[in-house]
Design a protein around this motif. Sequence first.
Motif, PDB file in Angstrom:
ATOM      1  N   GLU A  86      40.175  38.831  40.593  1.00  0.00           N
ATOM      2  CA  GLU A  86      39.272  39.581  41.462  1.00  0.00           C
ATOM      3  C   GLU A  86      39.897  39.837  42.825  1.00  0.00           C
ATOM      4  OE1 GLU A  86      35.484  37.570  41.458  1.00  0.00           O
ATOM      5  OE2 GLU A  86      34.978  38.368  39.488  1.00  0.00           O
ATOM      6  N   GLY A  87      40.792  38.964  43.260  1.00  0.00           N
ATOM      7  CA  GLY A  87      41.465  39.170  44.539  1.00  0.00           C
ATOM      8  C   GLY A  87      42.412  40.352  44.517  1.00  0.00           C
ATOM      9  N   ILE A  88      43.075  40.580  43.396  1.00  0.00           N
ATOM     10  CA  ILE A  88      44.030  41.686  43.300  1.00  0.00           C
ATOM     11  C   ILE A  88      43.365  42.969  42.798  1.00  0.00           C
ATOM     12  CG2 ILE A  88      46.126  42.490  42.139  1.00  0.00           C
ATOM     13  CD1 ILE A  88      47.073  39.565  42.136  1.00  0.00           C
ATOM     14  N   TRP A  89      42.676  42.886  41.671  1.00  0.00           N
ATOM     15  CA  TRP A  89      42.128  44.087  41.033  1.00  0.00           C
ATOM     16  C   TRP A  89      40.612  44.231  41.141  1.00  0.00           C
ATOM     17  CZ3 TRP A  89      45.662  41.050  38.063  1.00  0.00           C
ATOM     18  CH2 TRP A  89      46.948  41.579  38.032  1.00  0.00           C
ATOM     19  N   ARG A  90      39.912  43.223  41.663  1.00  0.00           N
ATOM     20  CA  ARG A  90      38.441  43.210  41.724  1.00  0.00           C
ATOM     21  C   ARG A  90      37.822  43.232  40.325  1.00  0.00           C
ATOM     22  NH1 ARG A  90      40.633  42.165  45.912  1.00  0.00           N
ATOM     23  NH2 ARG A  90      40.018  42.923  47.939  1.00  0.00           N
ATOM     24  N   ARG A  91      38.636  42.876  39.334  1.00  0.00           N
ATOM     25  CA  ARG A  91      38.190  42.829  37.942  1.00  0.00           C
ATOM     26  C   ARG A  91      38.911  41.697  37.226  1.00  0.00           C
ATOM     27  NH1 ARG A  91      39.026  48.751  35.575  1.00  0.00           N
ATOM     28  NH2 ARG A  91      37.344  48.180  34.194  1.00  0.00           N
ATOM     29  N   THR A  92      38.222  41.089  36.281  1.00  0.00           N
ATOM     30  CA  THR A  92      38.837  40.088  35.409  1.00  0.00           C
ATOM     31  C   THR A  92      39.039  40.737  34.037  1.00  0.00           C
ATOM     32  OG1 THR A  92      36.676  39.296  34.692  1.00  0.00           O
ATOM     33  CG2 THR A  92      37.666  38.190  36.607  1.00  0.00           C
ATOM     34  N   PRO A  93      39.745  40.085  33.117  1.00  0.00           N
ATOM     35  CA  PRO A  93      39.869  40.659  31.771  1.00  0.00           C
ATOM     36  C   PRO A  93      38.511  40.951  31.122  1.00  0.00           C
ATOM     37  CG  PRO A  93      41.531  38.992  32.053  1.00  0.00           C
ATOM     38  CD  PRO A  93      40.659  38.945  33.290  1.00  0.00           C
ATOM     39  N   GLY A  94      37.522  40.091  31.362  1.00  0.00           N
ATOM     40  CA  GLY A  94      36.182  40.357  30.838  1.00  0.00           C
ATOM     41  C   GLY A  94      35.571  41.610  31.434  1.00  0.00           C
ATOM     42  N   LYS A  95      35.809  41.843  32.710  1.00  0.00           N
ATOM     43  CA  LYS A  95      35.297  43.047  33.370  1.00  0.00           C
ATOM     44  C   LYS A  95      36.065  44.288  32.925  1.00  0.00           C
ATOM     45  CE  LYS A  95      33.395  40.698  37.381  1.00  0.00           C
ATOM     46  NZ  LYS A  95      33.750  39.331  36.980  1.00  0.00           N
ATOM     47  N   TRP A  96      37.366  44.152  32.645  1.00  0.00           N
ATOM     48  CA  TRP A  96      38.115  45.287  32.088  1.00  0.00           C
ATOM     49  C   TRP A  96      37.553  45.678  30.733  1.00  0.00           C
ATOM     50  CZ3 TRP A  96      42.860  42.524  34.158  1.00  0.00           C
ATOM     51  CH2 TRP A  96      43.348  43.167  35.296  1.00  0.00           C
ATOM     52  N   LEU A  97      37.252  44.679  29.923  1.00  0.00           N
ATOM     53  CA  LEU A  97      36.712  44.935  28.591  1.00  0.00           C
ATOM     54  C   LEU A  97      35.361  45.640  28.652  1.00  0.00           C
ATOM     55  CD1 LEU A  97      37.160  44.397  25.536  1.00  0.00           C
ATOM     56  CD2 LEU A  97      35.842  42.317  25.847  1.00  0.00           C
ATOM     57  N   SER A  98      34.523  45.255  29.603  1.00  0.00           N
ATOM     58  CA  SER A  98      33.178  45.836  29.704  1.00  0.00           C
ATOM     59  C   SER A  98      33.104  46.988  30.702  1.00  0.00           C
ATOM     60  CB  SER A  98      32.169  44.755  30.091  1.00  0.00           C
ATOM     61  OG  SER A  98      32.449  44.266  31.387  1.00  0.00           O
ATOM     62  N   LEU A  99      34.253  47.391  31.251  1.00  0.00           N
ATOM     63  CA  LEU A  99      34.320  48.521  32.186  1.00  0.00           C
ATOM     64  C   LEU A  99      33.430  48.308  33.417  1.00  0.00           C
ATOM     65  CD1 LEU A  99      34.327  51.458  29.611  1.00  0.00           C
ATOM     66  CD2 LEU A  99      36.300  50.390  30.710  1.00  0.00           C
ATOM     67  N   THR A 100      33.566  47.148  34.030  1.00  0.00           N
ATOM     68  CA  THR A 100      32.816  46.840  35.243  1.00  0.00           C
ATOM     69  C   THR A 100      33.777  46.357  36.324  1.00  0.00           C
ATOM     70  OG1 THR A 100      32.395  44.572  34.484  1.00  0.00           O
ATOM     71  CG2 THR A 100      30.718  46.222  33.992  1.00  0.00           C
ATOM     72  N   LYS A 101      33.279  46.269  37.561  1.00  0.00           N
ATOM     73  CA  LYS A 101      34.092  45.767  38.675  1.00  0.00           C
ATOM     74  C   LYS A 101      33.193  45.165  39.736  1.00  0.00           C
ATOM     75  CE  LYS A 101      34.210  50.160  41.134  1.00  0.00           C
ATOM     76  NZ  LYS A 101      35.039  51.171  41.752  1.00  0.00           N
ATOM     77  N   VAL A 102      33.798  44.449  40.671  1.00  0.00           N
ATOM     78  CA  VAL A 102      33.085  43.803  41.767  1.00  0.00           C
ATOM     79  C   VAL A 102      33.172  44.700  43.000  1.00  0.00           C
ATOM     80  CG1 VAL A 102      32.991  41.791  43.276  1.00  0.00           C
ATOM     81  CG2 VAL A 102      33.635  41.520  40.889  1.00  0.00           C
ATOM     82  N   VAL A 103      32.024  44.942  43.627  1.00  0.00           N
ATOM     83  CA  VAL A 103      31.982  45.733  44.857  1.00  0.00           C
ATOM     84  C   VAL A 103      31.140  45.001  45.900  1.00  0.00           C
ATOM     85  CG1 VAL A 103      32.275  47.960  43.676  1.00  0.00           C
ATOM     86  CG2 VAL A 103      29.982  47.087  44.115  1.00  0.00           C
ATOM     87  N   SER A 104      31.300  45.402  47.151  1.00  0.00           N
ATOM     88  CA  SER A 104      30.481  44.819  48.214  1.00  0.00           C
ATOM     89  C   SER A 104      29.107  45.493  48.209  1.00  0.00           C
ATOM     90  CB  SER A 104      31.174  44.984  49.567  1.00  0.00           C
ATOM     91  OG  SER A 104      31.317  46.340  49.874  1.00  0.00           O
ATOM     92  N   ALA A 105      28.237  45.057  49.089  1.00  0.00           N
ATOM     93  CA  ALA A 105      26.859  45.567  49.127  1.00  0.00           C
ATOM     94  C   ALA A 105      26.802  47.061  49.415  1.00  0.00           C
ATOM     95  CB  ALA A 105      26.053  44.804  50.168  1.00  0.00           C
ATOM     96  N   ASN A 106      27.782  47.599  50.138  1.00  0.00           N
ATOM     97  CA  ASN A 106      27.778  49.034  50.444  1.00  0.00           C
ATOM     98  C   ASN A 106      28.449  49.877  49.362  1.00  0.00           C
ATOM     99  OD1 ASN A 106      30.452  48.434  50.858  1.00  0.00           O
ATOM    100  ND2 ASN A 106      30.455  48.879  53.042  1.00  0.00           N
ATOM    101  N   GLY A 107      28.873  49.252  48.264  1.00  0.00           N
ATOM    102  CA  GLY A 107      29.461  49.973  47.156  1.00  0.00           C
ATOM    103  C   GLY A 107      30.962  50.165  47.264  1.00  0.00           C
ATOM    104  N   LYS A 108      31.559  49.675  48.337  1.00  0.00           N
ATOM    105  CA  LYS A 108      33.004  49.790  48.516  1.00  0.00           C
ATOM    106  C   LYS A 108      33.697  48.551  47.952  1.00  0.00           C
ATOM    107  CE  LYS A 108      32.686  52.829  52.455  1.00  0.00           C
ATOM    108  NZ  LYS A 108      33.011  53.076  53.841  1.00  0.00           N
ATOM    109  N   LYS A 109      35.013  48.575  47.978  1.00  0.00           N
ATOM    110  CA  LYS A 109      35.820  47.470  47.483  1.00  0.00           C
ATOM    111  C   LYS A 109      35.442  46.164  48.198  1.00  0.00           C
ATOM    112  CE  LYS A 109      40.723  46.458  46.952  1.00  0.00           C
ATOM    113  NZ  LYS A 109      42.074  46.945  47.199  1.00  0.00           N
TER     114      LYS A 109
END
Length: 128
Positions: A61-84
């Motif tokens: 999550e520190g590098i890509w904001r995604r884990t392998p599980g999130k890559w598989l499910s096509l999701t990512k982590v964002v801040s409250a304003n929707g940005k990285k």
Amino acid sequence: MNSVGIGTRVINFLVDFLLIFLLTYAAYNGWTFYVTYYDFTYFPFYEFLAAVTFLYYLFFEGIWRRTPGKWLSLTKVVSANGKKATFGQIIVRSAVRVVGIILIDSLFLPILGKTLHDFASKTYVVEV
């Protein structure tokens, strides 16, 4: 910004935890070899699990904001304003996730509407 549902989060957790468990098992067995033959300090399995969990989520999550599980499910982590999400938010997410050790963390879902690590770090998991 479409937040993901509980089913997607469960898939993320299962994929990521399987990888975390395999990494922990390998690290633990490697370390116990050194404990046995070279008198290194013994650490219980749960300490390896906590350390690998923190480093796993911090790395991915520190590098890509995604884990392998999130890559598989096509999701990512964002801040409250929707940005990285910031690296500070990722550190908080990872630390709270380890302290909550996943099981207690998810009990906050009905109370807060999201997991404890999302609440504490002010992040969301959204569709890509």
